[in-house]
Scaffold this motif. Structure first.
Motif, PDB file in Angstrom:
ATOM      1  N   LYS A  73       0.782  -1.376   0.084  1.00 11.22           N
ATOM      2  CA  LYS A  73       0.021  -0.048   0.159  1.00 11.22           C
ATOM      3  C   LYS A  73       0.779   1.289  -0.040  1.00 11.22           C
ATOM      4  O   LYS A  73       0.671   2.204  -0.878  1.00 11.22           O
ATOM      5  N   ALA A  74       1.729   1.176   0.986  1.00 11.41           N
ATOM      6  CA  ALA A  74       2.760   2.417   0.836  1.00 11.41           C
ATOM      7  C   ALA A  74       3.647   2.596  -0.332  1.00 11.41           C
ATOM      8  O   ALA A  74       3.657   3.640  -0.932  1.00 11.41           O
ATOM      9  N   ILE A  75       4.143   1.661  -0.889  1.00 14.30           N
ATOM     10  CA  ILE A  75       4.561   1.713  -2.242  1.00 14.30           C
ATOM     11  C   ILE A  75       3.854   2.122  -3.318  1.00 14.30           C
ATOM     12  O   ILE A  75       4.423   2.978  -4.123  1.00 14.30           O
ATOM     13  N   LEU A  76       2.792   1.672  -3.547  1.00 13.30           N
ATOM     14  CA  LEU A  76       1.699   2.234  -4.633  1.00 13.30           C
ATOM     15  C   LEU A  76       1.417   3.546  -4.387  1.00 13.30           C
ATOM     16  O   LEU A  76       1.253   4.419  -5.180  1.00 13.30           O
ATOM     17  N   GLY A  77       1.206   4.084  -3.044  1.00 10.91           N
ATOM     18  CA  GLY A  77       0.770   5.260  -2.749  1.00 10.91           C
ATOM     19  C   GLY A  77       1.697   6.244  -3.243  1.00 10.91           C
ATOM     20  O   GLY A  77       1.343   7.345  -3.701  1.00 10.91           O
ATOM     21  N   VAL A  78       3.157   5.790  -2.843  1.00  7.40           N
ATOM     22  CA  VAL A  78       4.275   7.028  -2.926  1.00  7.40           C
ATOM     23  C   VAL A  78       4.369   7.056  -4.683  1.00  7.40           C
ATOM     24  O   VAL A  78       4.721   7.732  -5.173  1.00  7.40           O
ATOM     25  N   ALA A  79       4.328   5.896  -5.313  1.00 11.26           N
ATOM     26  CA  ALA A  79       4.404   5.577  -6.777  1.00 11.26           C
ATOM     27  C   ALA A  79       3.403   6.256  -7.206  1.00 11.26           C
ATOM     28  O   ALA A  79       3.859   6.895  -8.557  1.00 11.26           O
ATOM     29  N   HIS A  80       2.124   6.624  -7.001  1.00  9.88           N
ATOM     30  CA  HIS A  80       1.079   7.546  -7.509  1.00  9.88           C
ATOM     31  C   HIS A  80       1.792   8.984  -7.417  1.00  9.88           C
ATOM     32  O   HIS A  80       1.506   9.570  -8.292  1.00  9.88           O
ATOM     33  N   ARG A  81       2.590   9.425  -6.146  1.00  6.64           N
ATOM     34  CA  ARG A  81       3.013  10.647  -6.036  1.00  6.64           C
ATOM     35  C   ARG A  81       3.946  10.762  -7.365  1.00  6.64           C
ATOM     36  O   ARG A  81       3.945  11.939  -7.536  1.00  6.64           O
ATOM     37  N   TYR A  82       4.819   9.715  -7.399  1.00  5.21           N
ATOM     38  CA  TYR A  82       5.571  10.177  -8.354  1.00  5.21           C
ATOM     39  C   TYR A  82       5.192  10.077 -10.074  1.00  5.21           C
ATOM     40  O   TYR A  82       5.442  11.067 -10.825  1.00  5.21           O
ATOM     41  N   ALA A  83       4.154   9.587 -10.056  1.00  4.79           N
ATOM     42  CA  ALA A  83       3.408   9.525 -11.432  1.00  4.79           C
ATOM     43  C   ALA A  83       2.639  10.930 -11.533  1.00  4.79           C
ATOM     44  O   ALA A  83       2.506  11.464 -12.795  1.00  4.79           O
ATOM     45  N   THR A  84       2.023  11.347 -10.404  1.00  4.73           N
ATOM     46  CA  THR A  84       0.925  12.476 -10.671  1.00  4.73           C
ATOM     47  C   THR A  84       1.313  13.445  -9.968  1.00  4.73           C
ATOM     48  O   THR A  84       0.504  14.934 -10.034  1.00  4.73           O
ATOM     49  N   GLY A  85       2.163  13.485  -9.079  1.00  9.04           N
ATOM     50  CA  GLY A  85       2.659  14.733  -8.000  1.00  9.04           C
ATOM     51  C   GLY A  85       1.723  14.894  -6.690  1.00  9.04           C
ATOM     52  O   GLY A  85       1.741  15.704  -5.970  1.00  9.04           O
ATOM     53  N   ARG A  86       0.772  13.704  -6.732  1.00 11.36           N
ATOM     54  CA  ARG A  86      -0.242  13.831  -5.643  1.00 11.36           C
ATOM     55  C   ARG A  86      -0.067  12.431  -4.845  1.00 11.36           C
ATOM     56  O   ARG A  86      -0.136  11.450  -5.591  1.00 11.36           O
ATOM     57  N   LEU A  87       0.125  12.294  -3.576  1.00  7.26           N
ATOM     58  CA  LEU A  87       0.168  11.157  -3.022  1.00  7.26           C
ATOM     59  C   LEU A  87      -1.242  10.513  -2.846  1.00  7.26           C
ATOM     60  O   LEU A  87      -2.340  11.297  -2.527  1.00  7.26           O
ATOM     61  N   ALA A  88      -1.253   9.214  -3.053  1.00 10.85           N
ATOM     62  CA  ALA A  88      -2.488   8.570  -2.807  1.00 10.85           C
ATOM     63  C   ALA A  88      -2.720   8.240  -1.451  1.00 10.85           C
ATOM     64  O   ALA A  88      -2.195   7.371  -0.910  1.00 10.85           O
ATOM     65  N   PRO A  89      -3.481   8.773  -0.654  1.00 12.49           N
ATOM     66  CA  PRO A  89      -3.530   8.769   0.811  1.00 12.49           C
ATOM     67  C   PRO A  89      -3.950   7.166   1.199  1.00 12.49           C
ATOM     68  O   PRO A  89      -4.709   6.887   0.371  1.00 12.49           O
ATOM     69  N   PRO A  90      -3.559   6.673   2.379  1.00 15.60           N
ATOM     70  CA  PRO A  90      -4.066   5.122   2.598  1.00 15.60           C
ATOM     71  C   PRO A  90      -5.501   5.000   2.670  1.00 15.60           C
ATOM     72  O   PRO A  90      -5.869   4.036   2.404  1.00 15.60           O
ATOM     73  N   ASP A  91      -6.427   5.966   3.014  1.00 14.10           N
ATOM     74  CA  ASP A  91      -7.836   5.739   3.090  1.00 14.10           C
ATOM     75  C   ASP A  91      -8.405   5.881   1.719  1.00 14.10           C
ATOM     76  O   ASP A  91      -9.648   5.620   1.472  1.00 14.10           O
ATOM     77  N   GLU A  92      -7.724   5.867   0.558  1.00 17.67           N
ATOM     78  CA  GLU A  92      -8.270   6.018  -0.503  1.00 17.67           C
ATOM     79  C   GLU A  92      -8.236   4.771  -1.574  1.00 17.67           C
ATOM     80  O   GLU A  92      -8.837   4.799  -2.495  1.00 17.67           O
ATOM     81  N   PHE A  93      -7.677   3.946  -0.954  1.00 18.11           N
ATOM     82  CA  PHE A  93      -7.469   2.712  -1.746  1.00 18.11           C
ATOM     83  C   PHE A  93      -6.953   1.434  -0.646  1.00 18.11           C
ATOM     84  O   PHE A  93      -6.249   1.567   0.178  1.00 18.11           O
ATOM     85  N   SER A  94      -7.381   0.353  -1.188  1.00 16.81           N
ATOM     86  CA  SER A  94      -7.193  -0.979  -0.187  1.00 16.81           C
ATOM     87  C   SER A  94      -5.627  -1.405  -0.711  1.00 16.81           C
ATOM     88  O   SER A  94      -5.065  -1.429  -1.812  1.00 16.81           O
ATOM     89  N   GLY A  95      -5.200  -2.297   0.286  1.00 17.02           N
ATOM     90  CA  GLY A  95      -3.767  -2.968   0.130  1.00 17.02           C
ATOM     91  C   GLY A  95      -3.904  -4.235  -0.087  1.00 17.02           C
ATOM     92  O   GLY A  95      -2.891  -4.910  -0.537  1.00 17.02           O
ATOM     93  N   GLY A  96      -5.075  -4.947  -0.260  1.00 13.28           N
ATOM     94  CA  GLY A  96      -5.276  -6.426  -0.460  1.00 13.28           C
ATOM     95  C   GLY A  96      -5.338  -6.765  -1.861  1.00 13.28           C
ATOM     96  O   GLY A  96      -4.987  -6.294  -2.444  1.00 13.28           O
TER      97      GLY A  96
END
Length: 155
Positions: free
Chosen positions: A51-74
């Motif tokens: 979840k953390a890796i994907l959220g931060v990867a989203h930041r690298y892709a878009t400039g916006r961190l994907a917060p933990p409450d916006e998506f599932s890690g499962g």
């Protein structure tokens, strides 16, 4: 709600590299992710929080961190997206890696006919994907640079 269509394997590798630089606990705290048990993305023998890796990867892709409450890690969240991008994701004990198709029963008489039709309708081999161009990053804030090459934040 975060969408991850713009996240590429390159962005994921950038997030993994940042996690290595900062250390796992510091990385999680910095971006507001709690450590999770279960699914982990494995890269070069090391495990990382999906979840953390994907959220931060989203930041690298878009400039916006994907917060933990916006998506599932499962299985249907971060793990699925990371697998689609070609990364190995471990599955926690007792969970399945994804939907399984039931095995087909075959008869000796019908298998020859099915084999002939399968050969005639087989899809052509896929072409290899073109290598991705690495994303240019601002040397000061490590955000992805726009097409102009000048950081919007740092100037």
């Amino acid at each position: 709600m975060a969408t991850f269509s713009s996240v590429t394997p390159s962005h994921i590798l950038q997030a993994i590299a940042e996690c290595d630089r900062r250390g796992g606990d510091t990385f999680l705290k910095l971006y507001g992710f709690a450590p999770t048990a279960g699914y982990a993305v494995v890269h070069e023998g090391r495990s990382y929080d999906t979840k953390a890796i994907l959220g931060v990867a989203h930041r690298y892709a878009t400039g916006r961190l994907a917060p933990p409450d916006e998506f599932s890690g499962g299985a249907d969240g971060a793990a699925k997206i990371l697998r689609k991008r070609g990364f190995e994701v471990t599955t926690p004990p007792g969970a399945t890696a994804g939907p399984r198709r039931p095995a087909r029963a075959s008869s000796a008489r019908g298998s020859a006919a099915r084999g002939a039709s399968a050969r005639s309708t087989a899809a052509p081999a896929r072409r290899a994907a073109a290598p991705e161009r690495p994303v240019d990053l601002c040397p000061t804030c490590f955000m992805a640079l726009p097409a102009t090459g000048v950081c919007d934040d740092c100037g």
